[in-house]
Design a protein around this motif. Structure first.
Motif, mmCIF file in Angstrom:
data_model
loop_
_atom_site.group_PDB
_atom_site.id
_atom_site.type_symbol
_atom_site.label_atom_id
_atom_site.label_comp_id
_atom_site.label_asym_id
_atom_site.label_seq_id
_atom_site.Cartn_x
_atom_site.Cartn_y
_atom_site.Cartn_z
ATOM 1 N N TYR A 5 60.827 -57.608 21.552
ATOM 2 C CA TYR A 5 60.083 -56.531 20.902
ATOM 3 C C TYR A 5 59.029 -55.992 21.861
ATOM 4 O O TYR A 5 59.329 -55.640 22.983
ATOM 5 C CB TYR A 5 59.487 -56.978 19.561
ATOM 6 C CG TYR A 5 60.541 -57.210 18.515
ATOM 7 C CD1 TYR A 5 61.287 -56.157 18.013
ATOM 8 C CD2 TYR A 5 60.797 -58.487 18.039
ATOM 9 C CE1 TYR A 5 62.276 -56.365 17.052
ATOM 10 C CE2 TYR A 5 61.779 -58.702 17.079
ATOM 11 C CZ TYR A 5 62.505 -57.639 16.593
ATOM 12 O OH TYR A 5 63.467 -57.853 15.655
ATOM 13 N N ASP A 6 57.773 -55.974 21.460
ATOM 14 C CA ASP A 6 56.740 -55.360 22.292
ATOM 15 C C ASP A 6 55.976 -56.372 23.153
ATOM 16 O O ASP A 6 54.945 -56.063 23.715
ATOM 17 C CB ASP A 6 55.763 -54.575 21.422
ATOM 18 C CG ASP A 6 55.084 -55.449 20.388
ATOM 19 O OD1 ASP A 6 55.566 -56.562 20.139
ATOM 20 O OD2 ASP A 6 54.065 -55.010 19.818
ATOM 21 N N ARG A 7 56.474 -57.574 23.242
ATOM 22 C CA ARG A 7 55.795 -58.601 24.039
ATOM 23 C C ARG A 7 56.830 -59.441 24.791
ATOM 24 O O ARG A 7 58.019 -59.275 24.591
ATOM 25 C CB ARG A 7 54.934 -59.475 23.148
ATOM 26 C CG ARG A 7 55.738 -60.284 22.141
ATOM 27 C CD ARG A 7 54.818 -60.993 21.158
ATOM 28 N NE ARG A 7 55.512 -61.951 20.346
ATOM 29 C CZ ARG A 7 56.355 -61.685 19.361
ATOM 30 N NH1 ARG A 7 56.674 -60.441 19.078
ATOM 31 N NH2 ARG A 7 56.913 -62.627 18.654
ATOM 32 N N LYS A 8 56.351 -60.331 25.624
ATOM 33 C CA LYS A 8 57.247 -61.260 26.315
ATOM 34 C C LYS A 8 57.006 -62.643 25.739
ATOM 35 O O LYS A 8 55.868 -63.050 25.529
ATOM 36 C CB LYS A 8 56.985 -61.253 27.815
ATOM 37 C CG LYS A 8 57.387 -59.950 28.445
ATOM 38 C CD LYS A 8 57.363 -60.051 29.937
ATOM 39 C CE LYS A 8 57.667 -58.682 30.492
ATOM 40 N NZ LYS A 8 58.801 -58.625 31.309
ATOM 41 N N ARG A 9 58.098 -63.343 25.487
ATOM 42 C CA ARG A 9 58.000 -64.678 24.916
ATOM 43 C C ARG A 9 58.453 -65.687 25.951
ATOM 44 O O ARG A 9 59.480 -65.501 26.600
ATOM 45 C CB ARG A 9 58.871 -64.776 23.673
ATOM 46 C CG ARG A 9 58.836 -66.123 23.046
ATOM 47 C CD ARG A 9 59.573 -66.169 21.735
ATOM 48 N NE ARG A 9 59.715 -67.549 21.336
ATOM 49 C CZ ARG A 9 60.412 -67.956 20.313
ATOM 50 N NH1 ARG A 9 61.030 -67.074 19.552
ATOM 51 N NH2 ARG A 9 60.503 -69.223 20.020
ATOM 52 N N THR A 10 57.695 -66.750 26.111
ATOM 53 C CA THR A 10 58.074 -67.820 27.033
ATOM 54 C C THR A 10 59.000 -68.780 26.294
ATOM 55 O O THR A 10 58.650 -69.289 25.231
ATOM 56 C CB THR A 10 56.827 -68.577 27.525
ATOM 57 O OG1 THR A 10 55.957 -67.643 28.155
ATOM 58 C CG2 THR A 10 57.215 -69.652 28.516
ATOM 59 N N ASP A 32 65.790 -74.129 17.725
ATOM 60 C CA ASP A 32 65.082 -74.123 16.443
ATOM 61 C C ASP A 32 65.692 -73.136 15.445
ATOM 62 O O ASP A 32 65.160 -72.916 14.368
ATOM 63 C CB ASP A 32 63.596 -73.829 16.640
ATOM 64 C CG ASP A 32 63.318 -72.428 17.160
ATOM 65 O OD1 ASP A 32 64.269 -71.639 17.367
ATOM 66 O OD2 ASP A 32 62.127 -72.113 17.372
ATOM 67 N N GLY A 33 66.826 -72.514 15.819
ATOM 68 C CA GLY A 33 67.514 -71.586 14.930
ATOM 69 C C GLY A 33 67.137 -70.131 15.139
ATOM 70 O O GLY A 33 67.716 -69.241 14.532
ATOM 71 N N THR A 34 66.175 -69.876 16.004
ATOM 72 C CA THR A 34 65.740 -68.513 16.285
ATOM 73 C C THR A 34 66.827 -67.753 17.033
ATOM 74 O O THR A 34 67.482 -68.299 17.918
ATOM 75 C CB THR A 34 64.456 -68.515 17.149
ATOM 76 O OG1 THR A 34 63.456 -69.271 16.486
ATOM 77 C CG2 THR A 34 63.953 -67.109 17.419
ATOM 78 N N LYS A 35 67.003 -66.491 16.661
ATOM 79 C CA LYS A 35 67.940 -65.600 17.347
ATOM 80 C C LYS A 35 67.126 -64.426 17.870
ATOM 81 O O LYS A 35 66.362 -63.821 17.125
ATOM 82 C CB LYS A 35 69.012 -65.119 16.376
ATOM 83 C CG LYS A 35 70.018 -64.190 16.976
ATOM 84 C CD LYS A 35 71.047 -63.783 15.917
ATOM 85 C CE LYS A 35 71.939 -62.686 16.431
ATOM 86 N NZ LYS A 35 72.887 -62.231 15.413
ATOM 87 N N MET A 36 67.254 -64.152 19.170
ATOM 88 C CA MET A 36 66.483 -63.077 19.791
ATOM 89 C C MET A 36 67.433 -62.106 20.483
ATOM 90 O O MET A 36 68.292 -62.525 21.255
ATOM 91 C CB MET A 36 65.517 -63.649 20.826
ATOM 92 C CG MET A 36 64.495 -64.586 20.248
ATOM 93 S SD MET A 36 63.497 -65.498 21.457
ATOM 94 C CE MET A 36 63.159 -64.317 22.707
#
Length: 110
Positions: A5-10, A32-36
């Motif tokens: 989205y509008d940020r960067k995730r480590t 953890d089940g997250t989908k990006m």
């Protein structure tokens, strides 16, 4: 760092279960089940993850060898991941996958 989205995730490399390509986008599936969904190609991530615990098993999928539960030799190229997902392996990439999984996790072969 993954642009999300509008940020960067480590995201730690060992948190990534698999990556699936869809045109110019890549879906990351985390433990953890997250989908990006990221607006970069699977080829770009294949290059970045080269030499680590990842292998491309299909034109649209890269898996983390650490999350492979079983590889079904008798079925036509299919593997099961720790999250229960079934992933097809293309005939062209099957031998590379078998070689890499033998080095990484011999117990996954059944």
């Amino acid at each position: 760092m993954i642009p999300f989205y509008d940020r960067k995730r480590t995201v730690a490399v060992d948190e990534i279960v698999r990556l699936e390509g869809s045109g110019n986008y890549t879906n990351f599936f985390l433990k953890d089940g997250t989908k990006m969904l990221v607006s970069r190609t699977l080829k770009e991530y294949e290059t970045l993850l080269d030499g680590q615990a990842f292998v491309r098993v299909h034109k649209s999928c890269i898996v983390n060898l650490g999350y492979v539960r079983k590889f079904y030799v008798k079925k036509e190229g299919e593997l099961e991941l720790m999250d229960g997902q079934q992933v097809k392996i293309s005939r062209r990439r099957a031998q590379t996958f078998i070689d890499r999984i033998r080095e990484f996790q011999p117990a996954a072969l059944s």
